[in-house]
Design a protein around this motif. Structure first.
Motif, PDB file in Angstrom:
ATOM      1  N   UNK A  82       0.780  -1.234   0.000  1.00 35.26           N
ATOM      2  CA  UNK A  82       0.000   0.000   0.000  1.00 35.26           C
ATOM      3  C   UNK A  82       0.812   1.283   0.000  1.00 35.26           C
ATOM      4  N   UNK A  83       2.121   1.193   0.167  1.00 40.49           N
ATOM      5  CA  UNK A  83       2.957   2.395   0.189  1.00 40.49           C
ATOM      6  C   UNK A  83       3.144   2.929  -1.228  1.00 40.49           C
ATOM      7  N   UNK A  84       2.865   4.201  -1.421  1.00 35.86           N
ATOM      8  CA  UNK A  84       3.017   4.836  -2.722  1.00 35.86           C
ATOM      9  C   UNK A  84       4.189   5.805  -2.732  1.00 35.86           C
ATOM     10  N   UNK A  85       4.337   6.576  -1.668  1.00 38.90           N
ATOM     11  CA  UNK A  85       5.410   7.575  -1.558  1.00 38.90           C
ATOM     12  C   UNK A  85       6.071   7.421  -0.200  1.00 38.90           C
ATOM     13  N   UNK A  86       7.391   7.434  -0.182  1.00 44.45           N
ATOM     14  CA  UNK A  86       8.126   7.394   1.078  1.00 44.45           C
ATOM     15  C   UNK A  86       9.299   8.359   0.962  1.00 44.45           C
ATOM     16  N   UNK A  87       9.384   9.292   1.901  1.00 49.78           N
ATOM     17  CA  UNK A  87      10.491  10.237   1.932  1.00 49.78           C
ATOM     18  C   UNK A  87      11.027  10.304   3.350  1.00 49.78           C
ATOM     19  N   UNK A  88      12.314   9.991   3.505  1.00 54.99           N
ATOM     20  CA  UNK A  88      12.965  10.043   4.813  1.00 54.99           C
ATOM     21  C   UNK A  88      13.945  11.203   4.814  1.00 54.99           C
ATOM     22  N   UNK A  89      13.889  12.022   5.865  1.00 57.66           N
ATOM     23  CA  UNK A  89      14.775  13.165   5.987  1.00 57.66           C
ATOM     24  C   UNK A  89      15.675  12.954   7.203  1.00 57.66           C
ATOM     25  N   UNK A  90      16.960  12.781   6.944  1.00 55.46           N
ATOM     26  CA  UNK A  90      17.936  12.534   8.006  1.00 55.46           C
ATOM     27  C   UNK A  90      18.091  13.743   8.921  1.00 55.46           C
ATOM     28  N   UNK A  91      18.096  14.946   8.350  1.00 58.00           N
ATOM     29  CA  UNK A  91      18.327  16.156   9.147  1.00 58.00           C
ATOM     30  C   UNK A  91      17.210  16.446  10.143  1.00 58.00           C
ATOM     31  N   UNK A  92      15.982  16.132   9.750  1.00 59.38           N
ATOM     32  CA  UNK A  92      14.852  16.398  10.652  1.00 59.38           C
ATOM     33  C   UNK A  92      14.385  15.133  11.382  1.00 59.38           C
ATOM     34  N   UNK A  93      15.063  14.001  11.134  1.00 60.19           N
ATOM     35  CA  UNK A  93      14.671  12.724  11.733  1.00 60.19           C
ATOM     36  C   UNK A  93      13.184  12.444  11.540  1.00 60.19           C
ATOM     37  N   UNK A  94      12.741  12.573  10.285  1.00 61.97           N
ATOM     38  CA  UNK A  94      11.328  12.368  10.003  1.00 61.97           C
ATOM     39  C   UNK A  94      11.144  11.569   8.717  1.00 61.97           C
ATOM     40  N   UNK A  95       9.946  11.047   8.567  1.00 65.10           N
ATOM     41  CA  UNK A  95       9.573  10.290   7.384  1.00 65.10           C
ATOM     42  C   UNK A  95       8.154  10.677   7.014  1.00 65.10           C
TER      43      UNK A  95
END
Length: 72
Positions: A50-63
């Protein structure tokens, strides 16, 4: 969190008429120390159904993920 409804190509709903409800959600991710960590998290989450878009940001520790709510 946001919702989008997709009806498929040229008016045909995907998956045999099933309505697809896309949601976006942001998550805090801890323990990442390098770009290899964030890449591994992104690739692992992208494999989930079901995952369509995934973006992980190392600087903000977020996904941020975009997913089909009817599958997840």
């Amino acid at each position: 969190m946001s919702e989008k409804k997709h009806s498929g190509l040229i008016g045909e709903p995907p998956d045999g008429g099933r309505e697809v409800i896309m949601k976006k959600q942001k998550f805090a991710v801890t323990g990442m120390t390098c770009s290899a960590c964030s890449s591994h998290v992104e690739k692992s989450v992208r494999k989930l159904a079901g995952m369509e878009e995934v973006t992980v940001n190392l600087l903000t520790n977020s996904m941020q993920v975009g997913y089909d709510e009817t599958v997840c």
